[in-house]
Design an enzyme around this catalytic site. Structure first.
Site, PDB file in Angstrom:
ATOM      1  CG  LEU A 123      -3.780 -11.858   1.180  1.00 53.49           C
ATOM      2  CD1 LEU A 123      -4.679 -13.046   1.522  1.00 53.49           C
ATOM      3  CD2 LEU A 123      -4.506 -10.564   1.582  1.00 53.49           C
ATOM      4  CD  GLU A 152      -0.874 -16.986  -4.177  1.00 54.76           C
ATOM      5  OE1 GLU A 152      -1.126 -17.265  -5.371  1.00 54.76           O
ATOM      6  OE2 GLU A 152      -1.208 -17.689  -3.218  1.00 54.76           O
ATOM      7  N   GLY A 191      -2.718  -9.589  -6.320  1.00 55.96           N
ATOM      8  CA  GLY A 191      -2.462  -8.578  -5.286  1.00 55.96           C
ATOM      9  C   GLY A 191      -3.782  -8.041  -4.775  1.00 55.96           C
ATOM     10  NE  ARG A 227      17.958  28.338   0.259  1.00 50.26           N
ATOM     11  CZ  ARG A 227      19.182  28.335  -0.248  1.00 50.26           C
ATOM     12  NH1 ARG A 227      20.239  28.264   0.569  1.00 50.26           N
ATOM     13  NH2 ARG A 227      19.367  28.397  -1.547  1.00 50.26           N
ATOM     14  N   GLY A 252      16.535  22.556  -4.336  1.00 51.90           N
ATOM     15  CA  GLY A 252      17.566  21.607  -4.768  1.00 51.90           C
ATOM     16  C   GLY A 252      18.059  20.737  -3.630  1.00 51.90           C
ATOM     17  CD  GLU A 285      -1.466  -3.629   6.193  1.00 53.40           C
ATOM     18  OE1 GLU A 285      -2.569  -3.482   6.718  1.00 53.40           O
ATOM     19  OE2 GLU A 285      -0.403  -3.700   6.811  1.00 53.40           O
ATOM     20  CB  SER A 337      -5.382   5.076  -3.306  1.00 54.22           C
ATOM     21  OG  SER A 337      -4.441   5.543  -2.371  1.00 54.22           O
TER      22      SER A 337
END
Ligand SMILES: Cc1cc2nc3c(=O)[nH]c(=O)nc-3n(C[C@H](O)[C@H](O)[C@H](O)COP(=O)(O)OP(=O)(O)OC[C@H]3O[C@@H](n4cnc5c(N)ncnc54)[C@H](O)[C@@H]3O)c2cc1C
Length: 379
Positions: A125, A127, A131, A268, A340, A363, A366
């Site tokens: 769809l 290009e 968009g 950790r 890190g 698709e 937002s």
């Protein structure tokens, strides 16, 4: 709504967990590093029935509904977003378009090949110049006897180069007319149809994204889906369903990042105790999990409506918008929890972090989801 997973969903989740351990986890960082699109993985997913999840059995698919489809995308995306994205694009866009709008002959010809992954599908769809504003496209099809001649370039197309069949939406009428575009099926090897430049991406690097080029590409009129002028309206309907799959992709990424963070936070130690015992970390985990639960509810609400053939435009936009943003927030927090180590490729969260961003773009961004929602609630 029953929130318990069905037997089929449990079976799909278990199958994907085993499949992921055997066929995705061992190589996924190499595919990511080198931008390899692992076609063989999709062939194997086809053998498991996951490339035609929504396709009825009479057309060679699994004949499942949207709950099972969401489970499949979530479970794959918990492992690797790229495989999740390609699975979603193949199932929802190319295959989904033919399933919804192909005639009987087209369905019999293409669905069995796509549902088993004998063929990989693409859907074009977007290009270079259009968009979000896809309806303003320039790629054209001109009638010539019993044929149409396609010219122009599509970009950002998932499997644009490796596909065996593509559904492509092109201009057949005036710009500004929502009935000025039509959808055609183009097969690999058709003279004048080729894959162009491959994008070098931030994330989703094992999902192929390329241009699709049409240079006097001549196709028979039998490749048209529906009537001339139906293409854009068809695409919007295809995207209503497709957005549920991108929402599921975001949910899977968020779940994967959360699960890794939860485990790491207990292992950790700093200042003589597990970092999960610091409120700064446990509250982060609480926020992550709450957002995941909320995203899941929105997705299953949209999936439920889709299963019952109800209009889902607003609900799939809710799910896509919220779940995508959650994927980004949760994977960002995950990197923070890993400190890190989260910034390295030795742990999975940096990949979730990079992959998650696509969900807020593909698709419909937002911003476009908010536009759709606003339009629906202001009716
Ligand atoms: C990895 C990947 C895979 C993809 N796969 C496919 C595919 O298989 N097939 C396909 O057809 N396309 C595909 N796409 C394209 C994707 O759908 C588009 O990138 C997306 O729709 C956005 O279009 P754009 O990139 O041109 O951004 P633009 O439309 O140029 O938008 C740029 C910015 O402006 C904002 N914006 C635009 N219009 C408005 C508005 N009216 N109001 C507020 N803000 C606005 C956007 O939200 C965005 O933040 C893919 C993209 C990616 C990155």
């Amino acid at each position: 709504m029953d929130f318990n997973l069905t037997e089929n969903q449990l079976m799909i989740a278990e199958t994907i967990r085993k499949f992921g351990d055997a066929h995705i986890r061992p190589d996924m960082m190499i595919w990511d590093e080198e931008q390899i699109f692992p076609v063989e993985v999709f062939k194997k997913l086809g053998e498991l029935g996951l490339m035609g999840v929504l396709v009825p059995q009479e057309y060679g698919g699994s004949g499942f509904g949207y709950f099972e489809y969401v489970t499949a995308i979530v479970e794959i995306s918990k492992i690797c977003g790229s495989i999740g994205l390609s699975l979603a694009a193949h199932n929802s866009l190319c295959t989904g378009h033919i399933l919804q709008f192909g005639n009987e002959e087209q369905k019999r010809k293409y669905l069995p090949k796509l549902a088993t992954a004998e063929w990989i599908g693409a859907w074009g769809l977007t290009e270079p110049g259009t968009g979000s504003d896809a309806g303003n496209m320039s790629c054209v099809a001109k009638a010539d006897g019993d044929h149409y001649v396609l010219n122009g370039t599509k970009c950002w197309i998932t499997h644009g180069k490796s596909c065996d069949a593509a559904v492509v939406i092109v201009r057949t009428g005036e710009k500004g007319d929502s009935h000025g575009m039509s959808a055609f099926i183009v097969e690999k090897g058709t003279p004048g149809f080729s894959g162009g430049r491959k994008e070098n991406k931030l994330g989703m690097r094992a999902s192929e994204t390329t241009e699709m080029i049409f240079d006097n590409c001549r196709i028979h009129k039998s490749q048209l889906m529906g009537e001339i002028g139906d293409g854009f309206i068809q695409s919007m309907k295809v995207l209503d369903g497709g957005r549920i799959s991108i929402a599921a992709l975001g949910l899977g990424i968020a779940k994967g990042a959360f699960e890794a963070s939860l485990k790491y936070s207990k292992e950790r130690h700093q200042f003589g105790k597990p970092i999960s015992e610091f409120q700064g970390i446990s509250f982060k985990l609480a926020d992550m999990k709450t957002q995941i639960e909320a995203a899941e509810l929105l997705i299953y609400h949209a999936a439920d409506l889709k299963n019952r053939n109800k209009k889902v435009t607003k609900e799939s936009a809710f799910a896509k918008y919220y779940s995508s943003e959650v994927a980004v927030r949760v994977s960002t927090d995950a990197v923070q929890i890993f400190g890190g180590y989260g910034y390295t490729k030795d742990f999975p969260v940096e990949k979730f972090y990079r992959d998650s961003k696509l969900c807020t773009i593909g698709e419909g961004t937002s911003e476009i989801q908010k536009l759709v929602i606003a339009r629906e609630i202001l009716k």
